[in-house]
Every structure is written in structure tokens, then in C-alpha cells.
Design a protein around this motif. Structure first.
Motif, PDB file in Angstrom:
ATOM      1  N   ALA A 142       0.863  -1.173   0.000  1.00 62.38           N
ATOM      2  CA  ALA A 142       0.000   0.000   0.000  1.00 62.38           C
ATOM      3  C   ALA A 142       0.908   1.234   0.000  1.00 62.38           C
ATOM      4  O   ALA A 142       2.071   1.158   0.389  1.00 62.38           O
ATOM      5  CB  ALA A 142      -0.879  -0.001   1.241  1.00 62.38           C
ATOM      6  N   MET A 143       0.342   2.363  -0.451  1.00 62.18           N
ATOM      7  CA  MET A 143       1.152   3.595  -0.544  1.00 62.18           C
ATOM      8  C   MET A 143       0.417   4.757   0.104  1.00 62.18           C
ATOM      9  O   MET A 143      -0.772   4.947  -0.122  1.00 62.18           O
ATOM     10  CB  MET A 143       1.379   3.954  -2.022  1.00 62.18           C
ATOM     11  N   ARG A 144       1.165   5.523   0.882  1.00 65.50           N
ATOM     12  CA  ARG A 144       0.661   6.775   1.433  1.00 65.50           C
ATOM     13  C   ARG A 144       1.443   7.888   0.737  1.00 65.50           C
ATOM     14  O   ARG A 144       2.654   8.042   0.957  1.00 65.50           O
ATOM     15  CB  ARG A 144       0.874   6.823   2.942  1.00 65.50           C
ATOM     16  N   ASP A 159      -3.839  -4.112  -3.236  1.00 71.37           N
ATOM     17  CA  ASP A 159      -4.666  -5.301  -2.993  1.00 71.37           C
ATOM     18  C   ASP A 159      -4.372  -5.809  -1.586  1.00 71.37           C
ATOM     19  O   ASP A 159      -3.216  -6.039  -1.234  1.00 71.37           O
ATOM     20  CB  ASP A 159      -4.340  -6.407  -3.994  1.00 71.37           C
ATOM     21  N   SER A 160      -5.435  -6.022  -0.810  1.00 69.80           N
ATOM     22  CA  SER A 160      -5.186  -6.491   0.555  1.00 69.80           C
ATOM     23  C   SER A 160      -6.440  -6.993   1.238  1.00 69.80           C
ATOM     24  O   SER A 160      -7.527  -6.460   1.027  1.00 69.80           O
ATOM     25  CB  SER A 160      -4.614  -5.345   1.403  1.00 69.80           C
ATOM     26  N   GLY A 161      -6.244  -8.004   2.078  1.00 68.44           N
ATOM     27  CA  GLY A 161      -7.243  -8.335   3.077  1.00 68.44           C
ATOM     28  C   GLY A 161      -7.166  -7.283   4.176  1.00 68.44           C
ATOM     29  O   GLY A 161      -6.264  -6.432   4.181  1.00 68.44           O
ATOM     30  N   TYR A 162      -8.114  -7.336   5.116  1.00 67.16           N
ATOM     31  CA  TYR A 162      -8.160  -6.328   6.187  1.00 67.16           C
ATOM     32  C   TYR A 162      -6.968  -6.456   7.124  1.00 67.16           C
ATOM     33  O   TYR A 162      -6.620  -7.553   7.567  1.00 67.16           O
ATOM     34  CB  TYR A 162      -9.454  -6.482   6.995  1.00 67.16           C
ATOM     35  N   LEU A 163      -6.348  -5.317   7.413  1.00 68.60           N
ATOM     36  CA  LEU A 163      -5.277  -5.243   8.413  1.00 68.60           C
ATOM     37  C   LEU A 163      -5.568  -4.054   9.319  1.00 68.60           C
ATOM     38  O   LEU A 163      -5.822  -2.947   8.818  1.00 68.60           O
ATOM     39  CB  LEU A 163      -3.914  -4.998   7.728  1.00 68.60           C
ATOM     40  N   PRO A 164      -5.516  -4.248  10.648  1.00 66.78           N
ATOM     41  CA  PRO A 164      -5.762  -3.107  11.554  1.00 66.78           C
ATOM     42  C   PRO A 164      -4.797  -1.944  11.299  1.00 66.78           C
ATOM     43  O   PRO A 164      -5.154  -0.788  11.508  1.00 66.78           O
ATOM     44  CB  PRO A 164      -5.537  -3.704  12.951  1.00 66.78           C
ATOM     45  N   ASP A 165      -3.589  -2.245  10.812  1.00 69.11           N
ATOM     46  CA  ASP A 165      -2.596  -1.192  10.559  1.00 69.11           C
ATOM     47  C   ASP A 165      -3.041  -0.182   9.509  1.00 69.11           C
ATOM     48  O   ASP A 165      -2.481   0.912   9.409  1.00 69.11           O
ATOM     49  CB  ASP A 165      -1.262  -1.802  10.107  1.00 69.11           C
ATOM     50  N   PHE A 166      -4.049  -0.537   8.716  1.00 73.48           N
ATOM     51  CA  PHE A 166      -4.540   0.420   7.717  1.00 73.48           C
ATOM     52  C   PHE A 166      -5.099   1.686   8.383  1.00 73.48           C
ATOM     53  O   PHE A 166      -5.114   2.741   7.767  1.00 73.48           O
ATOM     54  CB  PHE A 166      -5.625  -0.211   6.830  1.00 73.48           C
ATOM     55  N   VAL A 167      -5.556   1.557   9.618  1.00 76.74           N
ATOM     56  CA  VAL A 167      -6.139   2.733  10.289  1.00 76.74           C
ATOM     57  C   VAL A 167      -5.062   3.799  10.498  1.00 76.74           C
ATOM     58  O   VAL A 167      -5.254   4.966  10.159  1.00 76.74           O
ATOM     59  CB  VAL A 167      -6.813   2.335  11.625  1.00 76.74           C
ATOM     60  N   THR A 168      -3.914   3.405  11.032  1.00 77.29           N
ATOM     61  CA  THR A 168      -2.815   4.363  11.218  1.00 77.29           C
ATOM     62  C   THR A 168      -2.271   4.824   9.878  1.00 77.29           C
ATOM     63  O   THR A 168      -2.009   6.011   9.665  1.00 77.29           O
ATOM     64  CB  THR A 168      -1.657   3.685  12.004  1.00 77.29           C
ATOM     65  N   PHE A 169      -2.118   3.879   8.973  1.00 78.85           N
ATOM     66  CA  PHE A 169      -1.517   4.194   7.665  1.00 78.85           C
ATOM     67  C   PHE A 169      -2.381   5.186   6.881  1.00 78.85           C
ATOM     68  O   PHE A 169      -1.872   5.991   6.103  1.00 78.85           O
ATOM     69  CB  PHE A 169      -1.340   2.888   6.876  1.00 78.85           C
ATOM     70  N   SER A 170      -3.700   5.129   7.075  1.00 76.25           N
ATOM     71  CA  SER A 170      -4.621   5.994   6.316  1.00 76.25           C
ATOM     72  C   SER A 170      -5.020   7.244   7.095  1.00 76.25           C
ATOM     73  O   SER A 170      -5.847   8.024   6.620  1.00 76.25           O
ATOM     74  CB  SER A 170      -5.910   5.230   5.991  1.00 76.25           C
ATOM     75  N   LYS A 171      -4.462   7.440   8.281  1.00 73.69           N
ATOM     76  CA  LYS A 171      -4.898   8.507   9.185  1.00 73.69           C
ATOM     77  C   LYS A 171      -5.060   9.852   8.472  1.00 73.69           C
ATOM     78  O   LYS A 171      -4.144  10.350   7.837  1.00 73.69           O
ATOM     79  CB  LYS A 171      -3.868   8.652  10.332  1.00 73.69           C
ATOM     80  N   ALA A 202     -12.107   3.644   7.071  1.00 68.11           N
ATOM     81  CA  ALA A 202     -12.365   5.049   6.742  1.00 68.11           C
ATOM     82  C   ALA A 202     -12.828   5.818   7.973  1.00 68.11           C
ATOM     83  O   ALA A 202     -12.389   6.939   8.233  1.00 68.11           O
ATOM     84  CB  ALA A 202     -13.410   5.135   5.638  1.00 68.11           C
ATOM     85  N   LYS A 203     -13.697   5.199   8.745  1.00 67.91           N
ATOM     86  CA  LYS A 203     -14.237   5.867   9.925  1.00 67.91           C
ATOM     87  C   LYS A 203     -13.158   6.054  11.001  1.00 67.91           C
ATOM     88  O   LYS A 203     -12.964   7.145  11.536  1.00 67.91           O
ATOM     89  CB  LYS A 203     -15.400   5.047  10.489  1.00 67.91           C
ATOM     90  N   GLU A 204     -12.445   4.965  11.297  1.00 65.31           N
ATOM     91  CA  GLU A 204     -11.456   5.029  12.379  1.00 65.31           C
ATOM     92  C   GLU A 204     -10.264   5.907  12.010  1.00 65.31           C
ATOM     93  O   GLU A 204      -9.635   6.521  12.868  1.00 65.31           O
ATOM     94  CB  GLU A 204     -11.004   3.617  12.771  1.00 65.31           C
ATOM     95  N   ALA A 205      -9.941   5.962  10.721  1.00 65.11           N
ATOM     96  CA  ALA A 205      -8.799   6.779  10.283  1.00 65.11           C
ATOM     97  C   ALA A 205      -9.217   8.218  10.009  1.00 65.11           C
ATOM     98  O   ALA A 205      -8.378   9.062   9.725  1.00 65.11           O
ATOM     99  CB  ALA A 205      -8.175   6.169   9.028  1.00 65.11           C
ATOM    100  N   ASP A 206     -10.519   8.481  10.061  1.00 63.94           N
ATOM    101  CA  ASP A 206     -11.032   9.823   9.845  1.00 63.94           C
ATOM    102  C   ASP A 206     -10.629  10.385   8.469  1.00 63.94           C
ATOM    103  O   ASP A 206     -10.174  11.514   8.353  1.00 63.94           O
ATOM    104  CB  ASP A 206     -10.509  10.744  10.973  1.00 63.94           C
TER     105      ASP A 206
END
Ligand SMILES: [Zn+2]
Ligand SMILES: [Zn+2]
Length: 248
Positions: A142-144, A159-171, A202-206
Motif C-alpha cells: 500500500a502507498m501513502r 490489494d489487501s485483506g483487512y489489516l488493523p494497521d490500515f487505520v494508522t496508515f490511512s490517518k 475510513a471511519k477510524e482513520a477519519d
């Protein structure tokens, strides 16, 4: 910056549209993110392929690299015609976890494969890019992407299954471009995310805006969108479509 969707289907093209490919531009820089099937034809409606400054690839599955070879040929053949033989090598960024595919990024006199690393920020033109390894059967990132001048942020889950780390990465991303290949009921899959999982990130990362991409060919896409909205009713949710242009 400006994001243009060139292809958005997961796995294979259909209904006159192609698979993952996104053009990210500032005034003076043109970056192509993934080069899926039918993306070169779609690109021509927006930009002369010779004007691309670089390509970056999330991984080497066919639905993300199908048109890479013909893009290299385009640049090779058009350069000869335009007497641009001495133009600089065209940079194609990819990971080196799959050496056989990485080697193909380099084509004599045309393009040069450049490896990126998960632990290091990459600076390409006006962008600063961070990477996160995703949950996928092959190595994928994934890319930020931050536009340095404006601080605007695009996060692409690849492409990815769900990872909790996406919340921080997408903050607090301005736009989250998210793999939403599955309707609800397919949670905790090891290849792609479900609508509810994307909505939760989307919600958790605002994040301000979500573009649903890598879409399924079968099923009602409005239902897919509704399933995302159900998790995050206040976020703007958009279904990817060919030639959609988003100002970030
Ligand atoms: Zn894919
Ligand atoms: Zn894939």
C-alpha cells in the motif's frame, strides 16, 4: 493534485473498462500508479504516454501490470520517431521481493527498474511516499502519497485483506483509494477487503473521502457502496469509474 481513474475492475477487464490503474498529477508531474489491463488506451484520453514522468507498481499480479510491456514499447517506438533516443531512462518503481518480475521493469534504452523499500520514504518528483506491506498471496505494498507542497494525502491500499494497521496508515487522508472487491460476508479474507472493512478503516482513520476500487464484476455496486456507507455514514463515498477525475 489530481487523480484520474483509468481502470478499476479487480482481476480482469469487462464492459469496456480495465483493471487497476490511476494517474496522479500535479502541474508539472505525471505519475502512473499500477498499469492494469486497458490502461494505456485509457491514458491516451488524458495524457500522451511520453509525458509520463514515472510509474509505480504495488505488486506484479497481471491485473496491475498487464499494460506495462506495451507502455515500454510505446515509449521505445515513439522515442525513435521523435528523435528522443537520448532522453533519460523512464523510471519504473517496484519492489524487489520478486526478482524475476522486477528485472522486467528495466528495458535497454527505454526504462529502468528502481526498487522501493517498506522501511524508507521514497521521494518522486513532488511526492513523498511511504509503503506498507499488505495481506495478499504475493508481496504487495500500500502507498501513502503526500504532495509535499500542499500536504494533501492520498492513500492507496493496493490489494489487501483487512489489516488493523490500515487505520494508522490511512490517518486523516484526503482520499483513500481502497480495494473493495467483496460485498459483506467475506470478512477476514486473505486477499481482498469487504465493504464493511473498508468503511471501518475510513471511519477510524477519519479520512475525508473514499474511492471504492478493484470492484467486483458481479453484483450491484450501489449495494456495495451502501454497505460502506452503513459503517461510516458521514464520509463521502465514491464508486470508481473510468475517467473519473478527483481533485485532491
Ligand atoms: Zn488486483
Ligand atoms: Zn493482486
Amino acid at each position: 493534485m489530481k487523480l484520474t481513474i483509468l481502470g478499476f475492475w479487480g482481476g480482469y477487464p469487462t464492459k469496456n473498462s480495465g483493471t487497476s490503474s490511476y494517474l496522479l498529477e500535479t502541474e508539472n508531474y505525471h505519475l502512473l500508479i499500477d498499469v492494469g489491463s486497458a490502461s494505456l488506451i485509457a491514458l491516451e484520453d488524458h495524457l500522451d504516454p511520453l509525458q509520463l514522468d514515472a510509474v509505480i507498481l504495488s505488486h506484479y499480479h497481471y491485473d496491475h501490470i498487464a499494460d506495462l510491456g506495451v507502455l515500454q514499447f510505446t515509449r521505445q517506438l515513439k522515442r525513435m520517431k521523435n528523435n528522443l533516443e537520448r532522453a533519460p531512462m523512464f523510471p519504473i518503481y517496484g519492489h524487489q521481493g520478486d526478482n524475476e518480475n522486477f528485472k522486467r521493469l528495466t528495458m535497454d534504452t527505454v526504462s529502468e527498474g528502481i526498487a522501493y523499500d517498506e522501511g524508507q520514504k521514497l521521494y518522486i518528483g513532488p511526492f513523498e511516499i511511504q509503503f506498507m506491506r499488505t495481506l495478499h498471496p504475493v508481496e504487495c505494498y500500500a502507498m501513502r502519497i503526500v504532495e509535499i507542497k500542499t500536504g494533501k494525502i492520498l492513500v492507496y491500499t493496493a490489494d489487501s485483506g483487512y489489516l488493523p494497521d490500515f487505520v494508522t496508515f490511512s490517518k486523516e487522508a484526503d482520499v483513500l483509494l481502497a480495494d473493495t472487491n467483496f460485498f459483506n460476508g467475506m470478512e477476514n479474507h486473505r486477499v481482498h477487503m469487504s465493504a464493511a472493512e473498508v468503511g471501518r478503516i475510513a471511519k477510524e482513520a477519519d479520512v475525508k473521502k473514499v474511492i471504492l476500487t478493484h470492484l467486483p464484476q458481479v453484483g450491484d455496486l450501489e449495494l456495495l457502496k451502501a454497505q460502506v456507507i452503513n459503517e461510516t455514514p458521514k464520509t463521502e463515498i465514491i464508486l470508481a469509474e473510468k475517467d473519473l477525475v478527483i481533485e485532491i
